[in-house]
Design a protein around this motif. Structure first.
Motif, PDB file in Angstrom:
ATOM      1  N   PRO A 155      42.286  47.188  23.090  1.00 13.66           N
ATOM      2  CA  PRO A 155      43.265  47.510  22.135  1.00 13.66           C
ATOM      3  C   PRO A 155      44.401  46.208  21.566  1.00 13.66           C
ATOM      4  O   PRO A 155      44.326  45.328  22.708  1.00 13.66           O
ATOM      5  CB  PRO A 155      44.146  48.527  22.815  1.00 13.66           C
ATOM      6  CG  PRO A 155      43.916  48.732  24.491  1.00 13.66           C
ATOM      7  CD  PRO A 155      42.600  47.847  24.720  1.00 13.66           C
ATOM      8  N   GLY A 156      45.137  46.552  20.880  1.00 11.12           N
ATOM      9  CA  GLY A 156      46.029  45.430  20.426  1.00 11.12           C
ATOM     10  C   GLY A 156      45.526  44.797  19.192  1.00 11.12           C
ATOM     11  O   GLY A 156      44.715  45.465  18.355  1.00 11.12           O
ATOM     12  N   SER A 157      45.998  43.560  18.869  1.00 12.20           N
ATOM     13  CA  SER A 157      45.735  42.939  17.491  1.00 12.20           C
ATOM     14  C   SER A 157      44.568  41.995  17.858  1.00 12.20           C
ATOM     15  O   SER A 157      44.870  41.129  18.856  1.00 12.20           O
ATOM     16  CB  SER A 157      47.105  42.290  17.154  1.00 12.20           C
ATOM     17  OG  SER A 157      46.872  41.478  15.837  1.00 12.20           O
ATOM     18  N   VAL A 158      43.579  42.015  17.133  1.00  8.13           N
ATOM     19  CA  VAL A 158      42.523  41.143  17.111  1.00  8.13           C
ATOM     20  C   VAL A 158      42.328  40.419  15.750  1.00  8.13           C
ATOM     21  O   VAL A 158      42.148  41.125  14.732  1.00  8.13           O
ATOM     22  CB  VAL A 158      41.189  41.956  17.504  1.00  8.13           C
ATOM     23  CG1 VAL A 158      40.159  40.914  17.471  1.00  8.13           C
ATOM     24  CG2 VAL A 158      41.354  42.289  18.947  1.00  8.13           C
ATOM     25  N   GLU A 159      42.155  38.986  15.708  1.00 10.44           N
ATOM     26  CA  GLU A 159      41.972  37.916  14.568  1.00 10.44           C
ATOM     27  C   GLU A 159      40.400  37.887  14.392  1.00 10.44           C
ATOM     28  O   GLU A 159      39.923  37.281  15.531  1.00 10.44           O
ATOM     29  CB  GLU A 159      42.690  37.195  14.439  1.00 10.44           C
ATOM     30  CG  GLU A 159      44.152  37.605  14.124  1.00 10.44           C
ATOM     31  CD  GLU A 159      45.115  36.550  13.939  1.00 10.44           C
ATOM     32  OE1 GLU A 159      44.579  35.271  13.544  1.00 10.44           O
ATOM     33  OE2 GLU A 159      46.246  36.457  14.096  1.00 10.44           O
ATOM     34  N   ILE A 160      39.634  38.468  13.540  1.00 13.87           N
ATOM     35  CA  ILE A 160      38.244  37.723  13.368  1.00 13.87           C
ATOM     36  C   ILE A 160      38.444  36.653  12.402  1.00 13.87           C
ATOM     37  O   ILE A 160      38.709  36.640  11.126  1.00 13.87           O
ATOM     38  CB  ILE A 160      37.423  39.035  12.577  1.00 13.87           C
ATOM     39  CG1 ILE A 160      37.368  40.141  13.559  1.00 13.87           C
ATOM     40  CG2 ILE A 160      36.103  38.448  12.397  1.00 13.87           C
ATOM     41  CD1 ILE A 160      36.958  39.947  14.936  1.00 13.87           C
ATOM     42  N   LYS A 161      38.118  35.479  12.695  1.00 17.48           N
ATOM     43  CA  LYS A 161      38.382  34.278  11.681  1.00 17.48           C
ATOM     44  C   LYS A 161      37.141  33.417  11.385  1.00 17.48           C
ATOM     45  O   LYS A 161      37.023  32.930  10.461  1.00 17.48           O
ATOM     46  CB  LYS A 161      38.921  33.025  12.680  1.00 17.48           C
ATOM     47  CG  LYS A 161      40.276  33.404  13.336  1.00 17.48           C
ATOM     48  CD  LYS A 161      40.747  32.195  13.762  1.00 17.48           C
ATOM     49  CE  LYS A 161      42.367  32.690  14.231  1.00 17.48           C
ATOM     50  NZ  LYS A 161      43.170  31.599  15.006  1.00 17.48           N
ATOM     51  N   GLU A 162      35.998  34.048  11.922  1.00 14.39           N
ATOM     52  CA  GLU A 162      34.534  33.867  11.604  1.00 14.39           C
ATOM     53  C   GLU A 162      33.782  35.139  11.730  1.00 14.39           C
ATOM     54  O   GLU A 162      33.780  36.151  12.367  1.00 14.39           O
ATOM     55  CB  GLU A 162      33.971  32.761  12.186  1.00 14.39           C
ATOM     56  CG  GLU A 162      33.729  32.980  13.774  1.00 14.39           C
ATOM     57  CD  GLU A 162      33.256  31.734  14.426  1.00 14.39           C
ATOM     58  OE1 GLU A 162      32.533  31.693  15.348  1.00 14.39           O
ATOM     59  OE2 GLU A 162      33.793  30.652  14.234  1.00 14.39           O
ATOM     60  N   ASN A 163      32.413  35.147  10.989  1.00 11.51           N
ATOM     61  CA  ASN A 163      31.647  36.413  10.887  1.00 11.51           C
ATOM     62  C   ASN A 163      31.312  36.787  12.476  1.00 11.51           C
ATOM     63  O   ASN A 163      31.195  35.938  13.083  1.00 11.51           O
ATOM     64  CB  ASN A 163      30.220  36.056  10.185  1.00 11.51           C
ATOM     65  CG  ASN A 163      30.622  35.880   8.753  1.00 11.51           C
ATOM     66  OD1 ASN A 163      31.489  36.315   8.082  1.00 11.51           O
ATOM     67  ND2 ASN A 163      29.514  35.098   7.814  1.00 11.51           N
ATOM     68  N   ILE A 206      35.170  49.184  19.521  1.00 11.13           N
ATOM     69  CA  ILE A 206      36.655  49.125  19.290  1.00 11.13           C
ATOM     70  C   ILE A 206      37.462  50.154  19.844  1.00 11.13           C
ATOM     71  O   ILE A 206      37.200  51.221  19.304  1.00 11.13           O
ATOM     72  CB  ILE A 206      36.637  48.688  17.771  1.00 11.13           C
ATOM     73  CG1 ILE A 206      35.711  47.624  17.259  1.00 11.13           C
ATOM     74  CG2 ILE A 206      37.798  48.722  17.305  1.00 11.13           C
ATOM     75  CD1 ILE A 206      35.660  47.695  15.656  1.00 11.13           C
ATOM     76  N   ASN A 207      38.324  49.586  20.928  1.00  8.67           N
ATOM     77  CA  ASN A 207      39.062  50.857  21.388  1.00  8.67           C
ATOM     78  C   ASN A 207      40.156  51.194  20.411  1.00  8.67           C
ATOM     79  O   ASN A 207      40.705  50.458  19.516  1.00  8.67           O
ATOM     80  CB  ASN A 207      39.607  50.293  22.729  1.00  8.67           C
ATOM     81  CG  ASN A 207      38.643  49.968  23.617  1.00  8.67           C
ATOM     82  OD1 ASN A 207      37.617  50.806  24.023  1.00  8.67           O
ATOM     83  ND2 ASN A 207      38.532  48.716  24.426  1.00  8.67           N
ATOM     84  N   ASP A 208      40.731  52.354  20.965  1.00  5.39           N
ATOM     85  CA  ASP A 208      41.636  53.205  20.425  1.00  5.39           C
ATOM     86  C   ASP A 208      43.077  52.260  20.404  1.00  5.39           C
ATOM     87  O   ASP A 208      43.259  51.486  21.229  1.00  5.39           O
ATOM     88  CB  ASP A 208      42.188  54.442  20.843  1.00  5.39           C
ATOM     89  CG  ASP A 208      43.129  55.287  20.340  1.00  5.39           C
ATOM     90  OD1 ASP A 208      43.018  55.275  19.017  1.00  5.39           O
ATOM     91  OD2 ASP A 208      44.004  55.950  20.893  1.00  5.39           O
ATOM     92  N   GLY A 209      43.871  52.120  19.251  1.00  2.00           N
ATOM     93  CA  GLY A 209      44.965  51.354  19.345  1.00  2.00           C
ATOM     94  C   GLY A 209      44.878  49.822  19.047  1.00  2.00           C
ATOM     95  O   GLY A 209      45.632  48.907  19.295  1.00  2.00           O
ATOM     96  N   THR A 210      43.639  49.623  18.417  1.00  2.00           N
ATOM     97  CA  THR A 210      43.267  48.384  17.857  1.00  2.00           C
ATOM     98  C   THR A 210      43.406  48.119  16.367  1.00  2.00           C
ATOM     99  O   THR A 210      43.318  48.999  15.565  1.00  2.00           O
ATOM    100  CB  THR A 210      41.681  48.063  17.969  1.00  2.00           C
ATOM    101  OG1 THR A 210      41.458  48.153  19.518  1.00  2.00           O
ATOM    102  CG2 THR A 210      41.348  46.695  17.893  1.00  2.00           C
ATOM    103  N   THR A 211      44.127  46.869  15.896  1.00  2.00           N
ATOM    104  CA  THR A 211      44.240  46.399  14.544  1.00  2.00           C
ATOM    105  C   THR A 211      43.210  45.270  14.518  1.00  2.00           C
ATOM    106  O   THR A 211      43.901  44.365  15.267  1.00  2.00           O
ATOM    107  CB  THR A 211      45.650  46.371  14.464  1.00  2.00           C
ATOM    108  OG1 THR A 211      46.276  47.425  14.348  1.00  2.00           O
ATOM    109  CG2 THR A 211      45.798  45.654  12.841  1.00  2.00           C
ATOM    110  N   ILE A 212      42.359  45.149  13.598  1.00  2.00           N
ATOM    111  CA  ILE A 212      41.503  44.160  13.340  1.00  2.00           C
ATOM    112  C   ILE A 212      42.037  43.496  12.127  1.00  2.00           C
ATOM    113  O   ILE A 212      41.966  44.116  11.126  1.00  2.00           O
ATOM    114  CB  ILE A 212      39.989  44.300  13.505  1.00  2.00           C
ATOM    115  CG1 ILE A 212      39.631  44.914  14.738  1.00  2.00           C
ATOM    116  CG2 ILE A 212      39.208  43.282  13.064  1.00  2.00           C
ATOM    117  CD1 ILE A 212      38.278  45.425  14.949  1.00  2.00           C
ATOM    118  N   LEU A 213      42.593  42.293  12.324  1.00  2.00           N
ATOM    119  CA  LEU A 213      43.086  41.410  11.143  1.00  2.00           C
ATOM    120  C   LEU A 213      41.804  40.375  10.826  1.00  2.00           C
ATOM    121  O   LEU A 213      41.316  39.399  11.384  1.00  2.00           O
ATOM    122  CB  LEU A 213      44.295  40.574  11.456  1.00  2.00           C
ATOM    123  CG  LEU A 213      45.365  41.465  11.706  1.00  2.00           C
ATOM    124  CD1 LEU A 213      46.540  40.610  12.490  1.00  2.00           C
ATOM    125  CD2 LEU A 213      45.922  42.362  10.596  1.00  2.00           C
TER     126      LEU A 213
END
Length: 188
Positions: A55-63, A74-81
């Motif tokens: 969980p938490g904030s995750v940044e996806i910068k490449e494919n 992808i766990n509960d409480g996750t924000t994917i940016l």
């Protein structure tokens, strides 16, 4: 590797002189392009680890590419940016475990859309997305496939979408594109 090969050649009855033209230490140093297939491309296929986000904030910068033998969780409480023009493509099973906190997949920058989230192929069957908000995506072209939906689901069975909110698709024709697949949709 070259020395071993050269020594083995020298032990044969045929006298072949081996003179390598490439200069690298091992096949791990080879840089492959994504449009060609090499025998070495399969070297770690069965040793690749599953991908767990949050969980938490995750940044996806490449494919982010999930292989057939991998699983994306992808766990509960996750924000994917998602950064501009980046996508998630899974050929393996996807489990988005949104519960009370939920899961959010959204753009990193307010005015720039990301690519898309694609779940494709028979190895991705029985994937599910629960209690998730997906917004601000677009289209992408990966593995010679054009994905026109922000969420694209192709060629799989027993897919479950439950309590999913899709919004603010940019550019592409479809916010949700499902083809040659089966499953259930509850509260979309």
């Amino acid at each position: 590797l070259f020395k071993i090969f050269e020594n083995n050649l020298n032990k044969t009855k045929l006298k072949i002189r081996f003179n390598p033209t490439l200069n690298f230490e091992s096949y791990n140093d080879i840089i492959f392009n994504n449009n060609t297939l090499h025998i070495w491309s399969k070297r770690n296929e069965y040793f690749d680890k599953n991908i767990i986000l949050g969980p938490g904030s995750v940044e996806i910068k490449e494919n982010l590419i999930i292989k057939k033998n991998q699983k994306l969780t992808i766990n509960d409480g996750t924000t994917i940016l998602m950064w501009p023009n980046t996508s998630i493509l899974s050929e393996g099973k996807v489990e988005i475990l949104g519960d009370k906190a939920g899961v959010i997949i959204t753009r990193k920058f307010k005015d720039k859309s990301w690519g898309n989230f694609s779940i494709i192929g028979k190895h991705s069957s029985s994937s599910f997305i629960k209690n998730t908000k997906i917004n601000g995506g677009s289209i992408s072209g990966l593995k010679n496939i054009i994905f026109s939906g922000m969420l694209s689901i192709f060629w799989n069975n027993n897919i479950l979408l439950e309590n999913v909110e899709l919004s603010n698709n940019k550019i592409g024709d479809d916010t949700l594109h499902i083809t040659k697949s089966s499953g259930r949709i509850n509260n979309l």
